[in-house]
Write an enzyme that holds these catalytic residues in place. Structure first.
Site, mmCIF file in Angstrom:
data_model
loop_
_atom_site.group_PDB
_atom_site.id
_atom_site.type_symbol
_atom_site.label_atom_id
_atom_site.label_comp_id
_atom_site.label_asym_id
_atom_site.label_seq_id
_atom_site.Cartn_x
_atom_site.Cartn_y
_atom_site.Cartn_z
ATOM 1 N N LEU A 1 76.046 -55.136 141.087
ATOM 2 C CA LEU A 1 75.895 -55.337 142.723
ATOM 3 C C LEU A 1 76.766 -56.837 143.866
ATOM 4 C CD1 LEU A 1 73.917 -55.075 145.459
ATOM 5 C CD2 LEU A 1 72.774 -57.004 144.430
ATOM 6 N N ARG B 1 49.249 -57.705 141.681
ATOM 7 C CA ARG B 1 48.442 -58.088 142.789
ATOM 8 C C ARG B 1 49.784 -58.449 143.284
ATOM 9 N NH1 ARG B 1 43.026 -61.225 140.703
ATOM 10 N NH2 ARG B 1 42.009 -59.375 140.103
ATOM 11 N N CYS C 1 73.572 -58.205 139.298
ATOM 12 C CA CYS C 1 73.640 -57.274 138.477
ATOM 13 C C CYS C 1 72.964 -56.870 137.242
ATOM 14 C CB CYS C 1 75.016 -57.324 137.867
ATOM 15 S SG CYS C 1 76.148 -57.992 139.236
ATOM 16 N N ASN D 1 75.068 -61.518 134.726
ATOM 17 C CA ASN D 1 74.546 -60.701 135.553
ATOM 18 C C ASN D 1 73.753 -62.869 136.460
ATOM 19 O OD1 ASN D 1 72.559 -60.949 137.626
ATOM 20 N ND2 ASN D 1 70.668 -59.928 136.854
ATOM 21 N N GLY D 2 74.577 -63.324 137.360
ATOM 22 C CA GLY D 2 74.126 -64.105 137.986
ATOM 23 C C GLY D 2 75.269 -64.360 138.816
ATOM 24 N N THR E 1 47.220 -61.368 137.589
ATOM 25 C CA THR E 1 47.823 -61.346 139.094
ATOM 26 C C THR E 1 49.650 -61.569 139.110
ATOM 27 O OG1 THR E 1 48.381 -63.532 140.100
ATOM 28 C CG2 THR E 1 49.185 -63.499 138.104
#
Length: 553
Positions: free
Chosen positions: A50, A336, A2, A75-76, A333
């Protein structure tokens, strides 16, 4: 997964400030709510949802009949909330896992609450009776969180940086880059609220350190004398916890050890628990990539509903700018490796009904899986490096996993960063964890060897960096990027940039290309990244594993 947002003590127009919350709508596409708190002017809490657990009653800010003075946004996922209910006799108003945070706080305070949570989270809890605000984040920082806190009482909180960058504060005199900071994993902070809604920090506590064994009540795992059996039991339970969901569960599958091991256990448990559907697996790569081939073998072996996404060089290059905006990073990185994960998340969102996805992030840090660990001077130094990586994960691989999936309204879960599994593995003798017989993660591989869970060729498949595994056999993703960037950046521009960007000065055209895109969205915020991720014990200036001698062999 969320998005949370909160503001306290704003001197600006509160309705204008609140417009910033809509920049994180992607994190919670199912519902949105914003609430001004009575008797606390210039303060409000907002939430993008969500819905994963308790679709009916799980909206936030959350309050309970028992503790109506406490407001919570988080959120979790809290995996042990039912065990905590039994232990303390809590009666919940909803079936939401996060409600347990309110009850724990009411019983023993914020540090007591945080220490009892088996899960991943970033929360903001407001106690209006005692005029307090509390912030807290999980041990590894799996769930993201940022805040602005000024001495004169302005406090703003958000799951992502983008929800904070347009806020006005400190009379416009402060530099944004010096004020927006990541909330430190494993910490809780306490703020006092005055009658104007201003919040002043009074305490910061580190409630749990990586590697420490947690002491909360949760799913039981008995430790025996066989180390490999313990590894199997702890990791199996780590995966099982993360199947808590009312939405369809799937797996990212690169065909490497980590994602394949997670997928094999998810498939096994889905059958045992009678999910009623096949597990969907997802792999991505350029035409002929090694990841696509390996993932296909795993999928056939496990009998999953497999989806292959093949992207072209043009699609990959086109996605880079959006990826950097979502990542809020210019680390080479990280970017990528994020392009493939961003594109596969888009496919999952648009083409399937899977919402919760399990992934293999964290394994390389916990189990010394990076190829450069072959070059570690000693077992002690290897373990020290492993712990350093774990403490910084929230700024690199964990950040990548969260942002690329959250960008498309998905929730990623990472069982290798389970508290109990990670603390056990990190506590093992240093010599046991080192690469052995030329093979990294030898202990982890051997713990699952001979069980028939995966084909041996996958269980013992050599490590490949994610950005390398997606590469075409004819032209690598690295080469595609360099060819494109060479046309965008010239040598003089690179040389001049070192005077412009004094923190993490670009050493390559690729670094400058990413930095310029980052600065367009997040000007003067380079301090968000403390350093570029690079392999240790190596002379390479490029983060790819391809530069290491062991990889070439």
């Amino acid at each position: 997964m969320c998005g949370i947002w909160a503001i306290f003590g704003s001197d600006g127009e509160i309705s204008f400030q609140c417009n910033s919350v809509h920049k994180i709508t992607h994190r919670g596409p199912d519902a949105f709510r914003i609430e001004n708190i009575n008797h606390f002017p210039n303060s409000c809490l907002a939430f993008h949802r969500l819905a994963i657990v308790d679709d009916l009653c799980g909206m936030q800010p959350m309050r309970t009949f028992q503790h109506p003075y406490i407001y919570l946004i988080y959120n979790g996922e809290i995996y042990n909330f039912k065990e905590l209910q039994k232990t303390f006799g809590f009666k919940q108003d909803t079936a939401c896992d996060g409600e347990i945070i309110i009850h724990l706080y009411a019983k023993g305070g914020i540090e007591f609450a945080a220490k009892h949570l088996d899960g991943v989270f970033f929360f903001c809890l407001m106690d209006t009776a005692n005029r307090k605000v509390y912030l807290g984040r999980d041990t590894f920082g799996v769930r993201p969180g940022f805040r602005i806190s000024t001495e004169d009482g302005f406090l703003a909180v958000c799951s992502e940086v983008k929800g904070l960058i347009d806020l006005s504060y400190d009379n416009g005199n402060a530099s944004r880059s010096s004020k927006i900071e990541p909330f430190l994993p494993g910490h809780v902070e306490t703020y006092n609220l005055d009658n104007k809604g201003r919040a002043v920090m009074t305490e910061r506590i580190r409630y749990h350190k990586i590697g420490e064994e947690p002491a909360y009540p949760t799913f039981p795992v008995s430790i025996v004398g066989d180390v490999k059996q313990n590894i199997r039991e702890f990791f199996t339970m780590a995966v099982k916890k993360r199947l808590m969901a009312d939405r369809r569960i799937g797996c990212l599958l690169s065909g490497g050890l980590d994602s394949s091991l997670v997928t094999a256990l998810v498939v096994k448990m889905a059958k045992e628990l009678d999910f009623g559907y096949k597990i969907q697996t997802f792999s991505i790569g350029m035409e002929g990539s090694t990841d696509l081939l390996a993932a296909r073998k795993v999928s056939e072996y496990l009998d999953t509903e497999h989806h292959e996404i093949v992207f072209t060089p043009e699609q990959g290059v086109k996605a880079v700018e959006n990826v950097i905006y979502q990542l809020e990073s210019y680390d080479i990185t990280t970017i990528r490796a994020s392009v493939g994960m961003y594109l596969i998340s888009q496919y999952i969102k648009e083409k399937t009904d899977t919402t919760v996805i399990l992934s293999g992030e964290g394994s390389d840090e916990i189990s010394q899986g990076y190829i450069y660990f072959h070059k570690a001077p000693s077992s002690n130094e290897a373990s020290e490096e492993s712990l350093r990586l774990c403490n910084d994960l929230y700024m690199y691989d964990v950040l990548r996993a969260d942002r690329t999936t959250a960008a498309w309204g998905l929730e990623v879960r990472v069982p290798f960063l389970d508290h109990r599994f990670s603390s056990y593995y990190l506590s093992l003798p240093n010599a046991l964890k080192r690469p052995k017989d030329g093979i990294e993660k030898h202990l982890l591989r051997s713990a699952f060897s001979g069980l028939g869970l995966l084909p041996d060729e996958i269980l013992w498949r050599p490590k490949e960096a994610f950005s390398d595994g997606v590469s075409s056999v004819t032209k690598s993703w690295y080469e595609v990027l360099q060819d494109h960037i060479d046309q965008q950046i010239n040598d003089q521009e690179l040389e001049d940039s070192k005077a412009i960007y004094t923190h993490n000065a670009p050493q390559t055209k690729e670094a400058l290309y990413y930095r310029k895109i980052f600065e367009k969205f997040y000007p003067d915020m380079g301090q968000l990244i403390p350093y570029f991720w690079l392999p240790k014990w190596s002379q390479s200036s490029d983060p790819s594993a391809r530069t290491l001698k062991h990889y070439k062999q």
